[in-house]
Design a protein around this motif. Structure first.
Motif, PDB file in Angstrom:
ATOM      1  N   ARG A 185       0.804  -1.215   0.000  1.00  0.00           N
ATOM      2  CA  ARG A 185       0.000   0.000   0.000  1.00  0.00           C
ATOM      3  C   ARG A 185       0.842   1.274   0.000  1.00  0.00           C
ATOM      4  O   ARG A 185       0.287   2.368  -0.132  1.00  0.00           O
ATOM      5  N   ALA A 186       2.171   1.111   0.141  1.00  0.00           N
ATOM      6  CA  ALA A 186       3.077   2.272   0.201  1.00  0.00           C
ATOM      7  C   ALA A 186       2.571   3.283   1.216  1.00  0.00           C
ATOM      8  O   ALA A 186       2.280   4.435   0.910  1.00  0.00           O
ATOM      9  N   ARG A 187       2.484   2.819   2.478  1.00  0.00           N
ATOM     10  CA  ARG A 187       1.890   3.632   3.527  1.00  0.00           C
ATOM     11  C   ARG A 187       2.609   4.968   3.701  1.00  0.00           C
ATOM     12  O   ARG A 187       1.995   5.984   3.991  1.00  0.00           O
ATOM     13  N   ALA A 188       3.931   4.957   3.554  1.00  0.00           N
ATOM     14  CA  ALA A 188       4.673   6.209   3.713  1.00  0.00           C
ATOM     15  C   ALA A 188       4.253   7.221   2.644  1.00  0.00           C
ATOM     16  O   ALA A 188       4.183   8.419   2.904  1.00  0.00           O
ATOM     17  N   ARG A 189       3.980   6.736   1.432  1.00  0.00           N
ATOM     18  CA  ARG A 189       3.526   7.642   0.375  1.00  0.00           C
ATOM     19  C   ARG A 189       2.124   8.170   0.675  1.00  0.00           C
ATOM     20  O   ARG A 189       1.803   9.321   0.358  1.00  0.00           O
ATOM     21  N   ALA A 190       1.285   7.322   1.275  1.00  0.00           N
ATOM     22  CA  ALA A 190      -0.047   7.782   1.652  1.00  0.00           C
ATOM     23  C   ALA A 190       0.040   8.892   2.699  1.00  0.00           C
ATOM     24  O   ALA A 190      -0.711   9.875   2.648  1.00  0.00           O
ATOM     25  N   VAL A 191       0.963   8.738   3.650  1.00  0.00           N
ATOM     26  CA  VAL A 191       1.157   9.784   4.651  1.00  0.00           C
ATOM     27  C   VAL A 191       1.648  11.061   3.984  1.00  0.00           C
ATOM     28  O   VAL A 191       1.206  12.168   4.314  1.00  0.00           O
ATOM     29  N   GLU A 192       2.532  10.929   3.017  1.00  0.00           N
ATOM     30  CA  GLU A 192       3.032  12.098   2.296  1.00  0.00           C
ATOM     31  C   GLU A 192       1.903  12.778   1.519  1.00  0.00           C
ATOM     32  O   GLU A 192       1.842  14.007   1.430  1.00  0.00           O
ATOM     33  N   ALA A 193       0.977  11.971   0.967  1.00  0.00           N
ATOM     34  CA  ALA A 193      -0.148  12.553   0.226  1.00  0.00           C
ATOM     35  C   ALA A 193      -1.029  13.411   1.123  1.00  0.00           C
ATOM     36  O   ALA A 193      -1.684  14.349   0.659  1.00  0.00           O
ATOM     37  N   ASP A 194      -1.038  13.098   2.424  1.00  0.00           N
ATOM     38  CA  ASP A 194      -1.836  13.887   3.362  1.00  0.00           C
ATOM     39  C   ASP A 194      -1.262  15.284   3.592  1.00  0.00           C
ATOM     40  O   ASP A 194      -1.893  16.104   4.265  1.00  0.00           O
ATOM     41  N   GLN A 195      -0.080  15.546   3.044  1.00  0.00           N
ATOM     42  CA  GLN A 195       0.550  16.855   3.212  1.00  0.00           C
ATOM     43  C   GLN A 195       0.095  17.868   2.166  1.00  0.00           C
ATOM     44  O   GLN A 195       0.590  19.000   2.132  1.00  0.00           O
ATOM     45  N   ARG A 196      -0.848  17.484   1.313  1.00  0.00           N
ATOM     46  CA  ARG A 196      -1.216  18.364   0.196  1.00  0.00           C
ATOM     47  C   ARG A 196      -1.749  19.716   0.665  1.00  0.00           C
ATOM     48  O   ARG A 196      -1.425  20.757   0.088  1.00  0.00           O
ATOM     49  N   ASP A 197      -2.581  19.700   1.701  1.00  0.00           N
ATOM     50  CA  ASP A 197      -3.121  20.967   2.191  1.00  0.00           C
ATOM     51  C   ASP A 197      -2.003  21.856   2.716  1.00  0.00           C
ATOM     52  O   ASP A 197      -1.999  23.079   2.481  1.00  0.00           O
ATOM     53  N   TYR A 198      -1.075  21.252   3.440  1.00  0.00           N
ATOM     54  CA  TYR A 198       0.040  22.027   3.991  1.00  0.00           C
ATOM     55  C   TYR A 198       0.881  22.624   2.862  1.00  0.00           C
ATOM     56  O   TYR A 198       1.270  23.797   2.911  1.00  0.00           O
ATOM     57  N   ASP A 199       1.164  21.822   1.840  1.00  0.00           N
ATOM     58  CA  ASP A 199       1.962  22.307   0.713  1.00  0.00           C
ATOM     59  C   ASP A 199       1.228  23.420  -0.039  1.00  0.00           C
ATOM     60  O   ASP A 199       1.845  24.394  -0.486  1.00  0.00           O
ATOM     61  N   ALA A 200      -0.096  23.283  -0.167  1.00  0.00           N
ATOM     62  CA  ALA A 200      -0.870  24.323  -0.844  1.00  0.00           C
ATOM     63  C   ALA A 200      -0.847  25.621  -0.031  1.00  0.00           C
ATOM     64  O   ALA A 200      -0.777  26.722  -0.604  1.00  0.00           O
ATOM     65  N   ALA A 201      -0.912  25.491   1.287  1.00  0.00           N
ATOM     66  CA  ALA A 201      -0.842  26.686   2.135  1.00  0.00           C
ATOM     67  C   ALA A 201       0.512  27.374   1.970  1.00  0.00           C
ATOM     68  O   ALA A 201       0.600  28.610   1.881  1.00  0.00           O
ATOM     69  N   CYS A 202       1.576  26.585   1.917  1.00  0.00           N
ATOM     70  CA  CYS A 202       2.911  27.170   1.716  1.00  0.00           C
ATOM     71  C   CYS A 202       3.018  27.835   0.346  1.00  0.00           C
ATOM     72  O   CYS A 202       3.642  28.898   0.211  1.00  0.00           O
TER      73      CYS A 202
END
Length: 509
Positions: A371-388
């Motif tokens: 499931r590439a769990r680490a990549r799923a966790v990274e995908a959850d950073q999208r809002d933070y990256d958009a805010a930056c």
């Protein structure tokens, strides 16, 4: 030897690469390391260039930033290069662990245990991250391997010094190897080891003393009494030890809201059983010189962690995973059940025990890989990256950003910033609204970046309390929805004079 080594290296590299998101920027503390590496590359020295004052830095040791700086000098500043060097370190650490296992158990058992390590969900997930752990895993495993093979105290002292200059929790590894060397070769060799390590780390310790940031000050600064800390820390780490092998089942179970007493009992029984097996294995390992480090390293490290006022099982326990695996094998190999099962089969009991440990590692580790769990966790950073990205686009409003991790904000926006986790250099109290108001006015802060859901069970952010206390000084300018989202950006107004901490700031102009 070539075929098993190549197999182990390939599995370790593929597992770490599967978890890595190659384009992902440095996150959390990794961003702090990356900022220091940029400062070194740009000739700024060892300074926090993400802070408006660009102060000298003494919290993160320089080992990993120096490796990043060297990598980026050759390959250019890029996230993929940083991920690649972490994977290379992880492969080296796994091979070093395999060679160490070979000195303690049959080759088939050592191979099975190395596969369990290579695919381990924590080991592999961290193996491709922009963090100091992969380098420390490599240096730590090399130190253990060399110590078990009888290397000289000078070589061991140098490896331990480099480990300490990467992760200062290496003090536990130093204590273990110091004791082992004294037992094996006498006090003279042990003190020569200590003298070599002390000589090499002394410039860093002097630098910390001059800057005024020391880990010792943090260790004694916890708000809770030491007696309470010891009990709570012991319970925390005992619960997390089995998770390092099987998956984060205890962690999830103990954080579920409204869990039943039956679940608590099941967790307690599982923790007691697994900790008992591993503890029994460490006891068996201690009495054999060639296996003694498998017990000394985790025990000495845990002693350090019990008095350390912060708990972070994910990072602190990862380098101990090889020792946990050995403890599991030794504990199972010494059980009467395993002895009865292998009697008459012509199979060595440590090989059977290693197969059981691998079987316990496989289910969740395989799921995490697929499931590439680490990549799923990274995908959850999208809002933070958009805010930056929004903050970076606001060229009309220059100024620093207040956030939880200013290194991340600096990396993605180019803006300096300040952290709000603590107002005391050696304390652990969150900044209060008046302290934040003073920081806003002193540094002419332009934006607040509030991230609410990146930390499980985290307390309310100090910035949220500031917004609630002084709504007339802020204006929400970015969020994903009308209500409070996981990430928000507020534009900030200041007062002309810097307010006194004991007075309420006047409304913004």
């Amino acid at each position: 030897m070539i075929l098993p080594a190549a197999t182990i290296a390939a599995i370790a590299g593929l597992a770490a690469a599967r978890h890595a998101t190659w384009s992902a920027p440095p996150r959390y503390d990794g961003a702090g390391y990356a900022v220091l590496a940029r400062a070194i590359l740009e000739g700024e020295g060892y300074r926090a260039i993400d802070h408006p004052d660009r102060p000298r830095h003494a919290h993160f040791p320089p080992g990993y930033p120096l490796l990043l700086a060297a990598t980026w000098r050759v390959a250019g500043v890029s996230a993929p290069a940083a991920h690649a060097v972490s994977i290379a370190c992880t492969i080296g650490a796994t091979l070093a662990a395999w060679l160490w296992f070979l000195g303690m158990m049959p080759r088939h058992a050592a191979f099975l245990l190395s596969i369990a390590l290579a695919i381990n969900w924590q080991w592999a997930r961290t193996g491709g991250a922009i963090q100091s752990e992969p380098l420390y895993m490599l240096l730590g495993q090399l130190a253990i391997l060399f110590a078990s093979r009888g290397a000289g105290p000078g070589v061991l002292g140098a490896l331990l010094a480099f480990g300490f200059l990467t992760r200062q929790i290496a003090i536990g590894l130093f204590l273990a190897i110091f004791i082992d060397l004294a037992l094996r070769r006498g006090r003279r060799s042990a003190f020569l080891l200590a003298a070599t390590a002390a000589l090499l780390v002394s410039p860093w310790l002097i630098w910390q003393a001059r800057v005024g940031q020391t880990q010792a000050a943090l260790a004694v600064a916890g708000a809770d009494p030491w007696s309470d800390r010891l009990v709570s820390q012991l319970a925390f780490y005992l619960r997390r030890l089995p998770d390092q092998i099987t998956g984060p089942f205890v962690e999830v179970a103990t954080t579920l809201a409204g869990r039943s007493w039956r679940l608590d009992m099941a967790v307690g029984l599982w923790v007691g059983l697994s900790a008992g097996v591993v503890g029994f294995g460490w006891k068996r390992a201690y009495v054999r010189p060639q296996r003694r480090l498998a017990a000394l390293v985790p025990l000495s490290t845990l002693l350090i962690l019990l008095v350390w006022p912060f708990t972070e099982a994910g990072r602190f326990l990862i380098p101990m995973i090889p020792c946990l695996l050995v403890g599991g094998v030794e504990g199972l190999a010494g059980s009467r059940w395993v002895v009865r099962c292998v009697r008459g089969l012509g199979v060595r009991r440590r090989t059977v025990a290693a197969l059981i440990v691998l079987g316990m590692t496989l289910p969740y580790s395989s799921y995490s890989l697929i499931r590439a769990r680490a990549r799923a966790v990274e995908a959850d950073q999208r809002d933070y990256d958009a805010a930056c990205a929004y903050v970076a686009s606001r060229l009309d409003r220059p100024g620093p950003v207040l956030s939880r991790h200013p290194g991340e904000v600096f990396w993605m926006t180019g803006r300096t910033g300040l952290a709000v986790a603590s107002t005391e250099r050696s304390g652990d109290r969150d900044a209060d609204p008046l302290a934040i108001a003073s920081m806003v006015d002193q540094y002419r802060v332009a934006f607040l970046l509030i991230d609410r859901r990146r930390y499980q069970n985290a307390p309310v952010s100090p910035l949220t309390r500031y917004v609630d206390r002084f709504p007339d000084r802020v204006e929400k300018v970015w969020s994903r929805d009308a209500d409070r989202s996981s990430v928000e950006v507020y534009e900030v107004g200041w007062t002309k004079p810097t307010p006194d901490r004991n007075q309420r700031p006047s409304p913004a102009d």
